[in-house]
Design an enzyme around this catalytic site. Sequence first.
Site, PDB file in Angstrom:
ATOM      1  N   GLU A 397      28.315  36.632  51.225  1.00  0.00           N
ATOM      2  CA  GLU A 397      29.503  37.364  51.645  1.00  0.00           C
ATOM      3  C   GLU A 397      29.123  38.661  52.332  1.00  0.00           C
ATOM      4  OE1 GLU A 397      30.995  36.960  47.967  1.00  0.00           O
ATOM      5  OE2 GLU A 397      31.847  35.069  48.640  1.00  0.00           O
ATOM      6  N   HIS A 482      29.372  36.693  38.231  1.00  0.00           N
ATOM      7  CA  HIS A 482      29.923  35.338  38.107  1.00  0.00           C
ATOM      8  C   HIS A 482      29.313  34.562  36.946  1.00  0.00           C
ATOM      9  CE1 HIS A 482      30.661  35.436  42.786  1.00  0.00           C
ATOM     10  NE2 HIS A 482      31.478  36.242  42.139  1.00  0.00           N
ATOM     11  N   ASN A 520      32.494  31.694  45.274  1.00  0.00           N
ATOM     12  CA  ASN A 520      33.050  32.523  44.193  1.00  0.00           C
ATOM     13  C   ASN A 520      33.861  31.631  43.256  1.00  0.00           C
ATOM     14  OD1 ASN A 520      33.095  33.603  46.980  1.00  0.00           O
ATOM     15  ND2 ASN A 520      33.036  35.519  45.867  1.00  0.00           N
TER      16      ASN A 520
HETATM   17  P1  FAE Z   1      37.840  36.303  32.392  1.00  0.00           P
HETATM   18  O1  FAE Z   1      38.630  36.504  33.616  1.00  0.00           O
HETATM   19  O2  FAE Z   1      36.581  37.064  32.215  1.00  0.00           O
HETATM   20  O3  FAE Z   1      38.809  36.614  31.147  1.00  0.00           O
HETATM   21  C1  FAE Z   1      38.374  36.642  29.824  1.00  0.00           C
HETATM   22  C2  FAE Z   1      39.203  37.661  29.066  1.00  0.00           C
HETATM   23  O4  FAE Z   1      38.957  37.516  27.665  1.00  0.00           O
HETATM   24  C3  FAE Z   1      38.878  39.105  29.397  1.00  0.00           C
HETATM   25  O5  FAE Z   1      40.068  39.799  29.715  1.00  0.00           O
HETATM   26  C4  FAE Z   1      38.223  39.643  28.118  1.00  0.00           C
HETATM   27  O6  FAE Z   1      38.472  41.033  27.900  1.00  0.00           O
HETATM   28  C5  FAE Z   1      38.865  38.788  27.050  1.00  0.00           C
HETATM   29  N1  FAE Z   1      38.055  38.636  25.847  1.00  0.00           N
HETATM   30  C6  FAE Z   1      36.740  38.405  25.747  1.00  0.00           C
HETATM   31  N2  FAE Z   1      36.349  38.260  24.457  1.00  0.00           N
HETATM   32  C7  FAE Z   1      37.503  38.403  23.711  1.00  0.00           C
HETATM   33  C8  FAE Z   1      37.776  38.366  22.300  1.00  0.00           C
HETATM   34  N3  FAE Z   1      36.802  38.118  21.409  1.00  0.00           N
HETATM   35  N4  FAE Z   1      39.039  38.586  21.890  1.00  0.00           N
HETATM   36  C9  FAE Z   1      40.018  38.827  22.798  1.00  0.00           C
HETATM   37  N5  FAE Z   1      39.811  38.876  24.142  1.00  0.00           N
HETATM   38  C10 FAE Z   1      38.563  38.650  24.577  1.00  0.00           C
HETATM   39  O7  FAE Z   1      37.466  34.775  32.176  1.00  0.00           O
HETATM   40  N6  FAE Z   1      35.325  35.691  41.394  1.00  0.00           N
HETATM   41  C11 FAE Z   1      35.857  35.175  42.522  1.00  0.00           C
HETATM   42  O8  FAE Z   1      36.180  33.993  42.562  1.00  0.00           O
HETATM   43  N7  FAE Z   1      36.060  35.977  43.614  1.00  0.00           N
HETATM   44  C12 FAE Z   1      35.704  37.288  43.641  1.00  0.00           C
HETATM   45  O9  FAE Z   1      35.930  37.988  44.622  1.00  0.00           O
HETATM   46  C13 FAE Z   1      35.093  37.826  42.475  1.00  0.00           C
HETATM   47  N8  FAE Z   1      34.662  39.112  42.456  1.00  0.00           N
HETATM   48  C14 FAE Z   1      34.199  39.648  41.275  1.00  0.00           C
HETATM   49  C15 FAE Z   1      33.877  41.000  41.227  1.00  0.00           C
HETATM   50  C16 FAE Z   1      33.503  41.582  40.016  1.00  0.00           C
HETATM   51  C17 FAE Z   1      33.132  43.031  39.968  1.00  0.00           C
HETATM   52  C18 FAE Z   1      33.481  40.794  38.834  1.00  0.00           C
HETATM   53  C19 FAE Z   1      33.112  41.401  37.509  1.00  0.00           C
HETATM   54  C20 FAE Z   1      33.800  39.448  38.885  1.00  0.00           C
HETATM   55  C21 FAE Z   1      34.153  38.859  40.097  1.00  0.00           C
HETATM   56  N9  FAE Z   1      34.488  37.517  40.175  1.00  0.00           N
HETATM   57  C22 FAE Z   1      34.971  36.989  41.337  1.00  0.00           C
HETATM   58  C23 FAE Z   1      34.354  36.627  39.004  1.00  0.00           C
HETATM   59  C24 FAE Z   1      35.697  36.291  38.350  1.00  0.00           C
HETATM   60  O10 FAE Z   1      36.433  37.468  38.114  1.00  0.00           O
HETATM   61  C25 FAE Z   1      35.421  35.535  37.041  1.00  0.00           C
HETATM   62  O11 FAE Z   1      34.725  34.353  37.381  1.00  0.00           O
HETATM   63  C26 FAE Z   1      36.695  35.172  36.314  1.00  0.00           C
HETATM   64  O12 FAE Z   1      37.428  36.320  35.973  1.00  0.00           O
HETATM   65  C27 FAE Z   1      36.392  34.376  35.046  1.00  0.00           C
HETATM   66  O13 FAE Z   1      37.601  33.876  34.537  1.00  0.00           O
HETATM   67  P2  FAE Z   1      37.741  33.435  33.036  1.00  0.00           P
HETATM   68  O14 FAE Z   1      39.119  32.958  32.810  1.00  0.00           O
HETATM   69  O15 FAE Z   1      36.609  32.535  32.688  1.00  0.00           O
END
Ligand code: FAE
Length: 541
Positions: A397, A482, A520
């Site tokens: 990207e 990721h 992504n």
């Molecule tokens: P996620 O979105 O991480 O949600 C999990 C949630 O569970 C979080 O809110 C946690 O706080 C919560 N949690 C964890 N443990 C506990 C617990 N024990 N009790 C209660 N709550 C808990 O999971 N992906 C893209 O496709 N495009 C992008 O442009 C992109 N840019 C990114 C930029 C950054 C800086 C970061 C950090 C990530 C980026 N990603 C991007 C990755 C993407 O945000 C990530 O793959 C998803 O958010 C993962 O989704 P999940 O539902 O697996």
Amino acid sequence: MSDKTLGISRRGFIAGTGSMLGVAALAGRAPSAQASAVRSAAPIASGARVPALVIGTGYGGSVAALRLAQAGVDVHMIEMGMAWDTPGPDGKIFCSTLEPDHRSYWLRTRTKAPLNYFLGFPIDRNISRYTGILDAEDFSGITVYQGRGVGGGSLVNGGMAVTPKRENFAAVLPSVNADEMYNVYYPRANAGLGVGTIDPAWFDSTPCYQYSRVGRKHAQRSGFPFVFVPDVYDWDYMKQEAAGTVTKSALAGEILYGNNHGKKSLQKTYIAQARATGKVTISPLHRVTSVAPAAGGGYTVVIDQLNTNGDTTATKTVIADRVFFAAGSVGTSKLLVKLKATGALPHLNDEVGKGWGDNGNVMCGRANHMWDPTGKLQSTIPCSGIDNWAAGGAFAEVAPLPTGIETYASFYLSITKNPHRAQFSWNAATGQVDLNWQTAWKQPSIDMAKTIFDKINAKEGTIYRTDLFGVYKVWGDHLTYHPLGGAVLNKATDNYGRLTAYPGLYVIDGSLIPGNTSVNPFVTITALAERNIEKIIATDL
Ligand code: FAE
């Protein structure tokens, strides 16, 4: 990829969801009435019994909550991070990337910026400890960045919403029917997330994407395909930012610690829809620590309530008929590995904790010639990439460096076909879950990224920047944005995310995906969750 290939038009999406969500919510305005209603909703009470409990409010959790609620099930979502619906003293919910304050990091006293040096000088600064929005979670060989709060990663990410190329899908999710995904679940996910693509004519003229146009020129002169990358940022809002008619967000350096406007995070899409059903309650600043079979059926879930200093202020025990693990790849893997090892869920199978990958993330910068400026105004939302996946195993990207000054730098986040997979394991001595990733495992990613940038440097007569990740350090090889895997589909779970030893327990987040999505990941996480929850609702409820 255009909107057309997604099977929906952007106009169609706005029209279709406007009635459900309210157009104001989509436009990225201040917290809506729905958000305030949830703010005042009481958090979960100790002793409660709930039909469905969802751990985490990211992509997987939000899809599960919405679809269960639409099927008539009452859902309680437990989120360890904050609600992010109340402005601070500066009138803003989120702080800027250029001026990080206590809101920026999860329980740190010093920022840990992914790009932590500039001109060879460290740029991190002291902050007060707080339940901030971005977690830089350190494991032995890698720092894993994750969003904390209602909306999970959607709060902090770049919004790049990429559907993998069809020809790469078999390697991404080998046990899943590709026809179903590309005909039904990817289009459903793209519609639900509000994905759109930049107007190419505007791209060609706006100063804020000069850095991307330089990226395009260099890619094309070296013979690499240049592609537009869809995003969930409201492109019309960004045009208005550029015109000076609305409050700036992407054009004001906001991204990593939240966007106050413009980005259609989950709070404005899936979660807003879920709340609107009246069947979904969310408890922010609540962290699940245990799940175990309950004597009378269902599962006993132990939850710590946190204050903004990260201290536990209460421990609650509730009973849930069904529990959906949606705590993200790291959060879900850590919970399952701990619960298996400590005897709460001893019959989880031996695949739990395995198959974790970093999506091959590696970063680098290039130093351009003085006659090739990348612009002092840079949109924080990337909109383009260089596709060398088939030939070199890298999709890069073109990323912004929104410093507010001309840097003559091109900056890239590459996603590569890194073959290494790590494992989470319980460390009884420390009472923590470890991950055995090794720093040296990034070398294949560096080699794959070099298939693009060595060639471009040779063609342009340019060199790598050495001042962005340390003193004379070219590669940002210490991190991932990721995290994927740890409870891999059809291995740790059945082919729909069921933890089969424990009926009523499900995994529905990025931990299901075996380490790489070729692009992504969040569109794939969302589409897979849509597929799995549809099956679970049809057959298990
Ligand atoms: P996620 O979105 O991480 O949600 C999990 C949630 O569970 C979080 O809110 C946690 O706080 C919560 N949690 C964890 N443990 C506990 C617990 N024990 N009790 C209660 N709550 C808990 O999971 N992906 C893209 O496709 N495009 C992008 O442009 C992109 N840019 C990114 C930029 C950054 C800086 C970061 C950090 C990530 C980026 N990603 C991007 C990755 C993407 O945000 C990530 O793959 C998803 O958010 C993962 O989704 P999940 O539902 O697996």
